[in-house]
Design a protein around this motif. Structure first.
Motif, PDB file in Angstrom:
ATOM      1  N   VAL A  30       0.796  -1.278   0.039  1.00  0.00           N
ATOM      2  CA  VAL A  30       0.062  -0.197   0.015  1.00  0.00           C
ATOM      3  C   VAL A  30       0.822   1.419   0.161  1.00  0.00           C
ATOM      4  CG1 VAL A  30      -1.458   1.280   1.219  1.00  0.00           C
ATOM      5  CG2 VAL A  30      -1.824  -1.034   1.100  1.00  0.00           C
ATOM      6  N   LYS A  31       2.105   1.272   0.880  1.00  0.00           N
ATOM      7  CA  LYS A  31       2.739   2.570   0.841  1.00  0.00           C
ATOM      8  C   LYS A  31       3.370   2.795  -0.506  1.00  0.00           C
ATOM      9  CE  LYS A  31       4.070   1.880   5.850  1.00  0.00           C
ATOM     10  NZ  LYS A  31       5.287   1.556   6.756  1.00  0.00           N
ATOM     11  N   THR A  32       3.811   1.751  -1.120  1.00  0.00           N
ATOM     12  CA  THR A  32       4.151   1.603  -2.609  1.00  0.00           C
ATOM     13  C   THR A  32       3.202   2.315  -3.397  1.00  0.00           C
ATOM     14  OG1 THR A  32       5.844  -0.231  -2.269  1.00  0.00           O
ATOM     15  CG2 THR A  32       5.241   0.509  -4.696  1.00  0.00           C
ATOM     16  N   HIS A  33       2.095   1.770  -3.299  1.00  0.00           N
ATOM     17  CA  HIS A  33       1.042   2.376  -4.181  1.00  0.00           C
ATOM     18  C   HIS A  33       0.825   3.806  -3.874  1.00  0.00           C
ATOM     19  CE1 HIS A  33      -0.177  -1.136  -6.179  1.00  0.00           C
ATOM     20  NE2 HIS A  33      -0.737  -1.607  -5.204  1.00  0.00           N
ATOM     21  N   VAL A  34       0.879   4.337  -2.722  1.00  0.00           N
ATOM     22  CA  VAL A  34       0.603   5.643  -2.126  1.00  0.00           C
ATOM     23  C   VAL A  34       1.773   6.623  -2.650  1.00  0.00           C
ATOM     24  CG1 VAL A  34       0.512   7.185  -0.036  1.00  0.00           C
ATOM     25  CG2 VAL A  34      -0.671   5.189  -0.029  1.00  0.00           C
ATOM     26  N   GLY A  35       2.936   6.108  -2.893  1.00  0.00           N
ATOM     27  CA  GLY A  35       4.069   6.812  -3.153  1.00  0.00           C
ATOM     28  C   GLY A  35       3.697   7.209  -4.677  1.00  0.00           C
ATOM     29  N   ARG A  36       3.486   6.025  -5.441  1.00  0.00           N
ATOM     30  CA  ARG A  36       3.260   6.286  -6.756  1.00  0.00           C
ATOM     31  C   ARG A  36       2.180   7.348  -7.210  1.00  0.00           C
ATOM     32  NH1 ARG A  36       4.020  -0.136  -8.346  1.00  0.00           N
ATOM     33  NH2 ARG A  36       6.323  -0.240  -8.375  1.00  0.00           N
ATOM     34  N   ILE A  37       1.040   7.213  -6.316  1.00  0.00           N
ATOM     35  CA  ILE A  37      -0.149   7.850  -6.545  1.00  0.00           C
ATOM     36  C   ILE A  37       0.390   9.426  -6.339  1.00  0.00           C
ATOM     37  CG2 ILE A  37      -2.245   8.689  -5.420  1.00  0.00           C
ATOM     38  CD1 ILE A  37      -2.668   5.778  -4.874  1.00  0.00           C
ATOM     39  N   LEU A  38       1.028   9.704  -5.431  1.00  0.00           N
ATOM     40  CA  LEU A  38       1.321  11.138  -4.996  1.00  0.00           C
ATOM     41  C   LEU A  38       2.429  11.601  -6.162  1.00  0.00           C
ATOM     42  CD1 LEU A  38       2.184  11.037  -1.321  1.00  0.00           C
ATOM     43  CD2 LEU A  38       0.189  11.632  -2.183  1.00  0.00           C
ATOM     44  N   SER A  39       3.166  10.698  -6.449  1.00  0.00           N
ATOM     45  CA  SER A  39       4.139  11.255  -7.732  1.00  0.00           C
ATOM     46  C   SER A  39       3.360  11.428  -8.992  1.00  0.00           C
ATOM     47  CB  SER A  39       5.027  10.198  -7.886  1.00  0.00           C
ATOM     48  OG  SER A  39       6.079  10.506  -9.018  1.00  0.00           O
ATOM     49  N   LYS A  40       2.521  10.652  -9.121  1.00  0.00           N
ATOM     50  CA  LYS A  40       1.647  10.872 -10.489  1.00  0.00           C
ATOM     51  C   LYS A  40       0.919  12.148 -10.789  1.00  0.00           C
ATOM     52  CE  LYS A  40       1.752   5.961 -11.990  1.00  0.00           C
ATOM     53  NZ  LYS A  40       1.089   4.724 -12.635  1.00  0.00           N
ATOM     54  N   LEU A  41       0.132  12.277  -9.308  1.00  0.00           N
ATOM     55  CA  LEU A  41      -0.701  13.503  -9.264  1.00  0.00           C
ATOM     56  C   LEU A  41       0.000  14.721  -9.203  1.00  0.00           C
ATOM     57  CD1 LEU A  41      -3.534  12.187  -6.873  1.00  0.00           C
ATOM     58  CD2 LEU A  41      -3.566  12.090  -9.536  1.00  0.00           C
ATOM     59  N   GLY A  42       1.333  14.663  -8.636  1.00  0.00           N
ATOM     60  CA  GLY A  42       2.192  15.780  -8.356  1.00  0.00           C
ATOM     61  C   GLY A  42       1.883  16.532  -7.246  1.00  0.00           C
ATOM     62  N   VAL A  43       1.470  15.783  -6.181  1.00  0.00           N
ATOM     63  CA  VAL A  43       0.918  16.474  -4.837  1.00  0.00           C
ATOM     64  C   VAL A  43       2.069  16.162  -3.791  1.00  0.00           C
ATOM     65  CG1 VAL A  43      -1.435  16.530  -5.550  1.00  0.00           C
ATOM     66  CG2 VAL A  43      -0.592  14.394  -4.278  1.00  0.00           C
ATOM     67  N   ARG A  44       2.242  16.917  -2.863  1.00  0.00           N
ATOM     68  CA  ARG A  44       3.390  16.660  -1.682  1.00  0.00           C
ATOM     69  C   ARG A  44       3.010  15.548  -0.791  1.00  0.00           C
ATOM     70  NH1 ARG A  44       3.849  20.802   1.819  1.00  0.00           N
ATOM     71  NH2 ARG A  44       6.148  20.260   2.036  1.00  0.00           N
ATOM     72  N   ASP A  45       1.555  15.228  -0.267  1.00  0.00           N
ATOM     73  CA  ASP A  45       1.071  14.409   0.602  1.00  0.00           C
ATOM     74  C   ASP A  45      -0.321  14.060   0.350  1.00  0.00           C
ATOM     75  OD1 ASP A  45      -0.494  16.383   1.880  1.00  0.00           O
ATOM     76  OD2 ASP A  45       1.262  16.828   3.127  1.00  0.00           O
ATOM     77  N   ARG A  46      -1.014  12.998   1.330  1.00  0.00           N
ATOM     78  CA  ARG A  46      -2.042  12.502   1.223  1.00  0.00           C
ATOM     79  C   ARG A  46      -3.142  13.662   1.199  1.00  0.00           C
ATOM     80  NH1 ARG A  46      -1.573   6.673   3.322  1.00  0.00           N
ATOM     81  NH2 ARG A  46      -3.781   6.676   3.741  1.00  0.00           N
ATOM     82  N   ALA A  47      -2.997  14.649   2.103  1.00  0.00           N
ATOM     83  CA  ALA A  47      -4.149  15.724   1.975  1.00  0.00           C
ATOM     84  C   ALA A  47      -4.397  16.408   0.505  1.00  0.00           C
ATOM     85  CB  ALA A  47      -3.461  17.001   3.112  1.00  0.00           C
TER      86      ALA A  47
END
Length: 221
Positions: free
Chosen positions: A188-205
């Motif tokens: 899940v952590k890996t997925h979250v990291g990729r999501i943030l990178s692809k969306l160009g955002v800094r964190d979950r917020a």
């Protein structure tokens, strides 16, 4: 050590928060500010990891200060901003999240919650666990005219990453997502990291803001 800057127009609040945070072995208060303009100047000078930012301050409010701090920094990694408010449903708080804040906390929250919030935000996690935060984002992101065109970056997510983003937007932790999807938490952590990178955002917020504003997730789902 996590370096913290406290920005609030009430001296007693600054002193109280400073004493509480300064007593923690892993936190150090590097300074404080009584208004948003001073907060921006102090943050650029003192280089904190986390800024506790009151949303309502004179000279420059917390939203404008957050925007200046996160948009006008030369640092590769600007500080995380944790918004402090006395109102649990407040237009200003949502705007602060859109400006780049990593989360928010009510001023009357227990002391342990404040300490934990600073650590969570410093670690790069958006502070979105409290139910009031989910309620606030859902409330304002689903008002008429709030939805924006779906970002092209969303189309770059895999089906599983999209599923994980939906769960993040509903306030699920990595552990809860792992249990829901029956996968390892590290996955899940890996997925979250990729999501943030692809969306160009800094964190979950910020990822949650994108999810709601784009209509990927709607209130009541």
């Amino acid at each position: 050590m996590i370096k913290v800057l406290i920005a609030d127009d009430q001296a007693m609040v600054r002193q109280g928060f400073g004493a509480l945070l300064g007593a923690q072995p892993d936190l150090v208060v590097v300074g404080d500010a009584a208004n948003g303009a001073d907060a921006v100047s102090a943050a650029r000078r003192l280089d904190p990891d986390v800024v506790l930012m009151d949303v309502r301050m004179p000279v420059l409010d917390g939203i404008a200060a957050t925007r200046q701090l996160l948009d006008g920094r030369s640092r590769d990694e600007p500080p995380r901003v944790l918004i402090l408010t006395t109102f649990d449903l407040d237009d200003y708080v949502y705007e602060a999240l859109r400006a780049g804040a990593s989360g928010f906390l009510l001023k009357d929250a227990p002391a342990a919650d404040l300490v934990n919030a600073v650590r969570v935000v410093a670690a790069g996690e958006g502070l979105l666990s409290p139910s009031v935060t989910r309620r606030l984002i859902a409330e304002f992101a689903t008002r008429p005219g709030q939805h924006r065109p779906r970002p092209v970056s969303l189309t770059s997510l895999t089906d599983r990453e999209t599923e994980v983003l939906r769960l993040i937007a509903r306030g699920r932790s990595n552990g809860e997502i792992a249990a829901d999807l029956v996968v390892a938490e590290q996955t899940v952590k890996t997925h979250v990291g990729r999501i943030l990178s692809k969306l160009g955002v800094r964190d979950r917020a910020q990822a949650v803001v994108v999810a709601y504003e784009s209509g990927l997730v709607t209130a009541g789902e």
